[in-house]
Design an enzyme around this catalytic site. Structure first.
Site, PDB file in Angstrom:
ATOM      1  N   LEU A  14       0.871  -1.164   0.000  1.00  0.00           N
ATOM      2  CA  LEU A  14       0.000   0.000   0.000  1.00  0.00           C
ATOM      3  C   LEU A  14       0.909   1.214   0.000  1.00  0.00           C
ATOM      4  CD1 LEU A  14      -2.987   0.884   0.133  1.00  0.00           C
ATOM      5  CD2 LEU A  14      -2.701   1.081   2.615  1.00  0.00           C
ATOM      6  N   ARG A  30       5.639  19.762   7.798  1.00  0.00           N
ATOM      7  CA  ARG A  30       4.186  19.789   7.628  1.00  0.00           C
ATOM      8  C   ARG A  30       3.884  19.505   6.159  1.00  0.00           C
ATOM      9  NH1 ARG A  30       0.431  21.452  10.995  1.00  0.00           N
ATOM     10  NH2 ARG A  30       2.006  22.446  12.312  1.00  0.00           N
ATOM     11  N   ARG A  91       2.032  -5.074   3.192  1.00  0.00           N
ATOM     12  CA  ARG A  91       3.058  -4.145   3.665  1.00  0.00           C
ATOM     13  C   ARG A  91       2.797  -2.723   3.186  1.00  0.00           C
ATOM     14  NH1 ARG A  91       7.822  -3.674  -0.164  1.00  0.00           N
ATOM     15  NH2 ARG A  91       6.992  -4.377  -2.155  1.00  0.00           N
ATOM     16  N   SER A 141      10.124  -7.610  -5.439  1.00  0.00           N
ATOM     17  CA  SER A 141      10.754  -8.500  -4.471  1.00  0.00           C
ATOM     18  C   SER A 141       9.746  -9.552  -4.028  1.00  0.00           C
ATOM     19  CB  SER A 141      11.213  -7.686  -3.254  1.00  0.00           C
ATOM     20  OG  SER A 141      10.085  -7.108  -2.600  1.00  0.00           O
ATOM     21  N   GLU A 191      20.770  -3.387  -9.510  1.00  0.00           N
ATOM     22  CA  GLU A 191      20.262  -4.752  -9.337  1.00  0.00           C
ATOM     23  C   GLU A 191      21.054  -5.746 -10.172  1.00  0.00           C
ATOM     24  OE1 GLU A 191      15.553  -3.566  -8.563  1.00  0.00           O
ATOM     25  OE2 GLU A 191      16.305  -3.958 -10.588  1.00  0.00           O
ATOM     26  N   SER A 219      17.908  -0.634 -17.197  1.00  0.00           N
ATOM     27  CA  SER A 219      17.730   0.786 -16.893  1.00  0.00           C
ATOM     28  C   SER A 219      19.034   1.362 -16.371  1.00  0.00           C
ATOM     29  CB  SER A 219      16.632   0.970 -15.844  1.00  0.00           C
ATOM     30  OG  SER A 219      15.396   0.483 -16.311  1.00  0.00           O
ATOM     31  N   GLY A 221      19.555   4.997 -15.718  1.00  0.00           N
ATOM     32  CA  GLY A 221      19.438   6.387 -15.307  1.00  0.00           C
ATOM     33  C   GLY A 221      19.616   7.342 -16.466  1.00  0.00           C
ATOM     34  N   ASP A 254       8.784   0.457 -13.667  1.00  0.00           N
ATOM     35  CA  ASP A 254       7.514  -0.249 -13.865  1.00  0.00           C
ATOM     36  C   ASP A 254       6.837   0.208 -15.152  1.00  0.00           C
ATOM     37  OD1 ASP A 254       8.013  -1.414 -11.384  1.00  0.00           O
ATOM     38  OD2 ASP A 254       6.929   0.160 -10.321  1.00  0.00           O
TER      39      ASP A 254
END
Length: 317
Positions: A14, A30, A91, A141, A191, A219, A221, A254
């Site tokens: 979430l 804030r 999670r 993961s 990775e 990927s 960057g 993604d």
């Protein structure tokens, strides 16, 4: 479309994304209410593909009060989904976007172990929908104590159906997916180096090709995205926008996977087109405040992406 994009997320989250004008470690901040949505890498892939009008089905686990919020968000979103009930709570993932620095800090919970019956239920749910799939995506993961054969099992199940499979993960699971003969993997630079133990990304990508992967989309960057294929072992492709974009890169990888999956599900096997589209969608994701969506600018960005062919071992600039 010749089939739907079927995504599997064994360790969903979430997501809560906070935006601050300036992030000062140790200070009190804030902030306005966060953007809260059902996430996890596979769900982000499904969300982007759905946004662009592709046929999708997202399969994920779901548990606890956070799981109820997860399900409610998916129901509101209209993304077709099948959620497997599990005992552990879903999670959380927290993202803090620093506007002044143009940087995002992410805090990902690891998730909790699933029972053997819960793993079987997830595999069964996936298998039931493979018949209608044009592409299978396994992303993210895995929770602690996960079966070592989970991602390879997805690859083999897809292969039996003649469905191309993309795996976007890290560590030993990346190597296992390659060894299972996956159509494509999509690691990022870090990775890939960590999984292979190599210091050079080109050498590391070739390790995955040698282990059995058909294509490695990497990927990098500001260096853009690279593609290495088993069909052309002496060369690789590089797609670049040519300049960095300020924003939130959380869901960029993604979005790239979503681009590849949508094209594969439509029957496309043109690696150059997949690479160009993935680079454009990835860039467009950076322009959005939260993972799982891309800017309409993807239409103009794809025209600004340049794709070049390089000899293996050539130094990139």
């Amino acid at each position: 479309m010749t089939g739907s994009v079927l995504t599997v997320t064994a360790n969903p989250a979430l997501d809560k994304t906070y935006v601050v004008e300036q992030l000062n470690p140790g200070d009190s901040h804030r902030v306005p209410p966060p953007v809260v949505r059902a996430g996890g890498k596979g769900m982000n892939v499904a969300r982007v593909a759905h946004q662009l009008g592709a046929s999708v089905l997202a399969v994920a686990t779901c548990g606890g009060s956070s799981g109820r919020a997860y399900r409610e968000d998916l129901d509101r979103s209209g993304i077709p989904h099948r959620l497997v009930p599990v005992e552990p709570a879903t999670r959380h993932s927290l993202a803090f976007v620093d506007r002044s620095a143009g940087a995002t800090s992410i805090f990902n919970e690891t998730g909790s172990a699933l029972s053997s019956s819960e793993w079987r239920a997830l595999e069964q749910q996936t298998g039931e929908h493979l018949r209608a799939a044009g592409c299978l995506v396994g992303s993210g993961s895995l929770p602690p104590q996960s079966p070592a054969d989970f991602y390879p099992g997805l690859v083999r199940a897809a292969s039996r159906r003649g469905v191309p499979c993309i795996i976007d993960t890290s560590g030993p699971d990346l190597i296992r997916a390659a060894e299972a003969g996956v159509f494509a993997v999509k690691p990022n630079h870090r990775e890939l180096l960590e999984a292979t133990g190599e210091a050079n990304p080109q050498t590391a990508a070739r390790v995955l090709i040698a282990r059995g992967a058909g294509v490695v989309f990497l990927s990098c960057g500001e260096d853009g995205m690279l593609a290495f294929t088993s069909a052309d072992p002496g060369h690789f492709l590089q797609a670049r926008l040519g300049h960095a974009l300020k924003g939130n890169p959380t869901g960029a990888g993604d979005a790239a996977v979503a681009a590849i999956a949508v094209l594969l599900a439509a029957g496309c096997r043109d690696v150059t087109l997949m690479l160009r589209t993935a680079a454009a969608w990835s860039s467009a994701a950076v322009l959005m405040p939260a993972a799982g969506e891309i800017s309409p600018e993807h239409r103009s960005l794809i025209r600004r992406i340049t794709v070049t062919r390089h000899h293996d071992g050539e130094e990139l600039r």
